[in-house]
Design a protein around this motif. Sequence first.
Motif, PDB file in Angstrom:
ATOM      1  N   ALA A 288       2.764  22.941  23.000  1.00  0.00           N
ATOM      2  CA  ALA A 288       3.452  22.434  24.191  1.00  0.00           C
ATOM      3  C   ALA A 288       4.779  21.777  23.832  1.00  0.00           C
ATOM      4  O   ALA A 288       5.770  21.907  24.550  1.00  0.00           O
ATOM      5  N   SER A 289       4.821  21.095  22.680  1.00  0.00           N
ATOM      6  CA  SER A 289       6.060  20.414  22.299  1.00  0.00           C
ATOM      7  C   SER A 289       7.184  21.400  22.001  1.00  0.00           C
ATOM      8  O   SER A 289       8.359  21.046  22.082  1.00  0.00           O
ATOM      9  N   ALA A 290       6.820  22.648  21.677  1.00  0.00           N
ATOM     10  CA  ALA A 290       7.849  23.657  21.418  1.00  0.00           C
ATOM     11  C   ALA A 290       8.697  23.915  22.654  1.00  0.00           C
ATOM     12  O   ALA A 290       9.872  24.297  22.539  1.00  0.00           O
ATOM     13  N   TRP A 291       8.125  23.727  23.844  1.00  0.00           N
ATOM     14  CA  TRP A 291       8.898  23.968  25.060  1.00  0.00           C
ATOM     15  C   TRP A 291      10.006  22.931  25.231  1.00  0.00           C
ATOM     16  O   TRP A 291      11.033  23.217  25.871  1.00  0.00           O
ATOM     17  N   PHE A 292       9.840  21.751  24.638  1.00  0.00           N
ATOM     18  CA  PHE A 292      10.926  20.776  24.690  1.00  0.00           C
ATOM     19  C   PHE A 292      12.064  21.184  23.755  1.00  0.00           C
ATOM     20  O   PHE A 292      13.224  20.860  24.000  1.00  0.00           O
ATOM     21  N   VAL A 293      11.734  21.907  22.681  1.00  0.00           N
ATOM     22  CA  VAL A 293      12.768  22.474  21.823  1.00  0.00           C
ATOM     23  C   VAL A 293      13.579  23.506  22.613  1.00  0.00           C
ATOM     24  O   VAL A 293      14.809  23.552  22.529  1.00  0.00           O
ATOM     25  N   VAL A 294      12.874  24.335  23.400  1.00  0.00           N
ATOM     26  CA  VAL A 294      13.559  25.318  24.251  1.00  0.00           C
ATOM     27  C   VAL A 294      14.445  24.605  25.270  1.00  0.00           C
ATOM     28  O   VAL A 294      15.591  25.012  25.511  1.00  0.00           O
TER      29      VAL A 294
ATOM     30  N   LEU B 134      14.815  19.969  10.567  1.00  0.00           N
ATOM     31  CA  LEU B 134      14.998  20.787  11.768  1.00  0.00           C
ATOM     32  C   LEU B 134      15.042  19.932  13.033  1.00  0.00           C
ATOM     33  O   LEU B 134      15.962  20.050  13.856  1.00  0.00           O
ATOM     34  N   ARG B 135      14.032  19.089  13.207  1.00  0.00           N
ATOM     35  CA  ARG B 135      13.994  18.241  14.408  1.00  0.00           C
ATOM     36  C   ARG B 135      15.163  17.266  14.415  1.00  0.00           C
ATOM     37  O   ARG B 135      15.811  17.041  15.449  1.00  0.00           O
ATOM     38  N   ARG B 136      15.440  16.680  13.253  1.00  0.00           N
ATOM     39  CA  ARG B 136      16.546  15.720  13.166  1.00  0.00           C
ATOM     40  C   ARG B 136      17.876  16.397  13.493  1.00  0.00           C
ATOM     41  O   ARG B 136      18.746  15.807  14.147  1.00  0.00           O
ATOM     42  N   SER B 137      18.036  17.641  13.070  1.00  0.00           N
ATOM     43  CA  SER B 137      19.281  18.357  13.361  1.00  0.00           C
ATOM     44  C   SER B 137      19.437  18.611  14.854  1.00  0.00           C
ATOM     45  O   SER B 137      20.526  18.415  15.414  1.00  0.00           O
ATOM     46  N   GLN B 138      18.353  19.044  15.516  1.00  0.00           N
ATOM     47  CA  GLN B 138      18.466  19.290  16.945  1.00  0.00           C
ATOM     48  C   GLN B 138      18.755  18.000  17.700  1.00  0.00           C
ATOM     49  O   GLN B 138      19.582  17.983  18.625  1.00  0.00           O
ATOM     50  N   LEU B 139      18.098  16.928  17.313  1.00  0.00           N
ATOM     51  CA  LEU B 139      18.365  15.645  17.965  1.00  0.00           C
ATOM     52  C   LEU B 139      19.824  15.222  17.773  1.00  0.00           C
ATOM     53  O   LEU B 139      20.474  14.763  18.715  1.00  0.00           O
TER      54      LEU B 139
ATOM     55  N   ALA C 215      16.920  15.484  27.271  1.00  0.00           N
ATOM     56  CA  ALA C 215      16.288  16.437  26.354  1.00  0.00           C
ATOM     57  C   ALA C 215      16.074  15.805  24.988  1.00  0.00           C
ATOM     58  O   ALA C 215      15.012  15.979  24.363  1.00  0.00           O
ATOM     59  N   ALA C 216      17.066  15.063  24.503  1.00  0.00           N
ATOM     60  CA  ALA C 216      16.931  14.400  23.197  1.00  0.00           C
ATOM     61  C   ALA C 216      15.804  13.368  23.227  1.00  0.00           C
ATOM     62  O   ALA C 216      15.012  13.271  22.271  1.00  0.00           O
ATOM     63  N   ALA C 217      15.716  12.621  24.315  1.00  0.00           N
ATOM     64  CA  ALA C 217      14.659  11.610  24.416  1.00  0.00           C
ATOM     65  C   ALA C 217      13.273  12.264  24.424  1.00  0.00           C
ATOM     66  O   ALA C 217      12.335  11.756  23.785  1.00  0.00           O
ATOM     67  N   LEU C 218      13.139  13.379  25.136  1.00  0.00           N
ATOM     68  CA  LEU C 218      11.851  14.070  25.178  1.00  0.00           C
ATOM     69  C   LEU C 218      11.475  14.621  23.800  1.00  0.00           C
ATOM     70  O   LEU C 218      10.304  14.541  23.386  1.00  0.00           O
ATOM     71  N   ILE C 219      12.448  15.192  23.102  1.00  0.00           N
ATOM     72  CA  ILE C 219      12.167  15.721  21.757  1.00  0.00           C
ATOM     73  C   ILE C 219      11.803  14.585  20.801  1.00  0.00           C
ATOM     74  O   ILE C 219      10.867  14.695  20.003  1.00  0.00           O
ATOM     75  N   ALA C 220      12.534  13.479  20.880  1.00  0.00           N
ATOM     76  CA  ALA C 220      12.242  12.339  20.010  1.00  0.00           C
ATOM     77  C   ALA C 220      10.831  11.810  20.255  1.00  0.00           C
ATOM     78  O   ALA C 220      10.137  11.394  19.320  1.00  0.00           O
TER      79      ALA C 220
ATOM     80  N   LEU D 136       8.171  13.552  21.849  1.00  0.00           N
ATOM     81  CA  LEU D 136       7.057  14.492  21.969  1.00  0.00           C
ATOM     82  C   LEU D 136       7.019  15.589  20.916  1.00  0.00           C
ATOM     83  O   LEU D 136       6.027  16.315  20.820  1.00  0.00           O
ATOM     84  N   VAL D 137       8.073  15.761  20.130  1.00  0.00           N
ATOM     85  CA  VAL D 137       8.063  16.767  19.067  1.00  0.00           C
ATOM     86  C   VAL D 137       7.768  16.071  17.745  1.00  0.00           C
ATOM     87  O   VAL D 137       8.425  15.075  17.411  1.00  0.00           O
ATOM     88  N   PRO D 138       6.780  16.543  16.993  1.00  0.00           N
ATOM     89  CA  PRO D 138       6.427  15.888  15.722  1.00  0.00           C
ATOM     90  C   PRO D 138       7.615  15.793  14.775  1.00  0.00           C
ATOM     91  O   PRO D 138       8.463  16.678  14.719  1.00  0.00           O
ATOM     92  N   ALA D 139       7.651  14.697  14.045  1.00  0.00           N
ATOM     93  CA  ALA D 139       8.751  14.456  13.118  1.00  0.00           C
ATOM     94  C   ALA D 139       8.754  15.491  11.997  1.00  0.00           C
ATOM     95  O   ALA D 139       7.741  16.138  11.710  1.00  0.00           O
ATOM     96  N   ASP D 140       9.905  15.656  11.380  1.00  0.00           N
ATOM     97  CA  ASP D 140      10.010  16.542  10.228  1.00  0.00           C
ATOM     98  C   ASP D 140       9.106  16.041   9.116  1.00  0.00           C
ATOM     99  O   ASP D 140       8.989  14.824   8.896  1.00  0.00           O
ATOM    100  N   PRO D 141       8.464  16.939   8.386  1.00  0.00           N
ATOM    101  CA  PRO D 141       7.658  16.492   7.246  1.00  0.00           C
ATOM    102  C   PRO D 141       8.548  15.866   6.192  1.00  0.00           C
ATOM    103  O   PRO D 141       9.709  16.253   6.033  1.00  0.00           O
ATOM    104  N   PRO D 142       8.024  14.873   5.449  1.00  0.00           N
ATOM    105  CA  PRO D 142       8.853  14.240   4.412  1.00  0.00           C
ATOM    106  C   PRO D 142       9.251  15.242   3.346  1.00  0.00           C
ATOM    107  O   PRO D 142       8.458  16.084   2.930  1.00  0.00           O
ATOM    108  N   SER D 143      10.493  15.185   2.950  1.00  0.00           N
ATOM    109  CA  SER D 143      11.014  16.106   1.927  1.00  0.00           C
ATOM    110  C   SER D 143      10.827  15.469   0.557  1.00  0.00           C
ATOM    111  O   SER D 143      11.383  14.419   0.266  1.00  0.00           O
TER     112      SER D 143
END
Length: 401
Positions: free
Chosen positions: A9-15, A73-78, A176-181, A183-190
């Motif tokens: 479901a969180s992928a739809w916020f990426v869209v 990935l998530r950080r870049s979109q945000l 959109a940024a607030a919803l992604i922040a 509801l979308v899981p954070a990037d895994p630690p590098s």
Amino acid sequence: MTSTRATTASAWFVVLGGISAALHTAKLAPAIPALQRDLGVSLVTSGVLLSLMLLASALTAVVVGLLVERFGLRRSQLTGLVLLSVAGLAGGFAPGEGVLLALRAVEGIGFLLATVPAPALIRRLVAPDRLTRTLGVWGGFVPIGSAVALLVGAGLIAAWGWSGWWWLTAAVSAVAAALIAALVPADPPSTTPASLSAVHRRAAETLTHRAPWLLALAFLCYSAQWLAVVGFLPSIYAASGWGGTTVAVLSALVALSNVAGNIGAGYALHHGVRPSTTLLVGYTAMALGAFLAFGTPTSGTPLAQFAGAVLFSTLGGLIPGTLFALAPRLAPSEPTISTTVGWMMQLSAVGQLGGPPFVAWLATLAGGWQFTWVATGTASVLGAVLALTLGAHAAHRSASP
């Protein structure tokens, strides 16, 4: 199971983030008359404003693709959505065209950061059995944003002015940024951040393999003709005597119909249709649709031209839906997915920059639009050859252990 449903479901916020980014690309077209009136923006500057975000993609998309994997990935979109929101907010206060041009360049970078990492991020979030369908919907983010801008932009500008329109699009990106922040899981630690040499190796790996080039060139053959046809439709409708509201609605419907093709590509691929088939259907329909929209037999019959444009855009939507679905499968490796998508978007932007001027030049030479289908048909033939090559390559990759 719940976790799988939640991440899917969180992928739809990426869209949604991609659609809000596309809205910034498309917001300028309905605002040009107001900008010329209020800021004295010249026609030449209007053209530069229209193309500046495309120019950013044409020059830097593959570089952004290299960086987003390292940055997250998530950080870049945000980051991209925040840039779009801040630039849009500031743009509404722009005192002149110089400031507006500078902020438009910032929006171009924000657009890339918000969209290039999305396919790889969606792949991380979505279960494998839903991936092709979700990526098919993702392929429609540009026509959805364009259709919304064409449908509501002029009316909102009339009510609130162009500044209000800029602020509204900024607010959409902020939401959109607030919803992604949230509801979308954070990037895994590098554990091992990529070094500069690793980034260089990833670029070389992408650009020395065949598949990224095939995907990007196929996208170029699509994008060059899609924008040329859809971009000039309002002129054709107006020349046929249709009113401004009718022109806006019909143009938006043609752009929106492209989404059906994108979604259809995802479902067709999910149910076992070969990628080469969806691509061939798309390029064939674009060739036929452009002939109906611009050819001499339908001259003076705007309804037939409209039907051709809908055919062109709807089934043409199979192409980006298929290419975005293929990118994660055909990228040379997992870390090169975003770079492959960046290369696709870079050549797509090259096509969008070159296609409309070429079609306009051809129309000037011919004294009308009647030979436009020759240019688009040539692009479709080249695309069909690439489709067959891509199909064979995808089949070979699937058969490999």
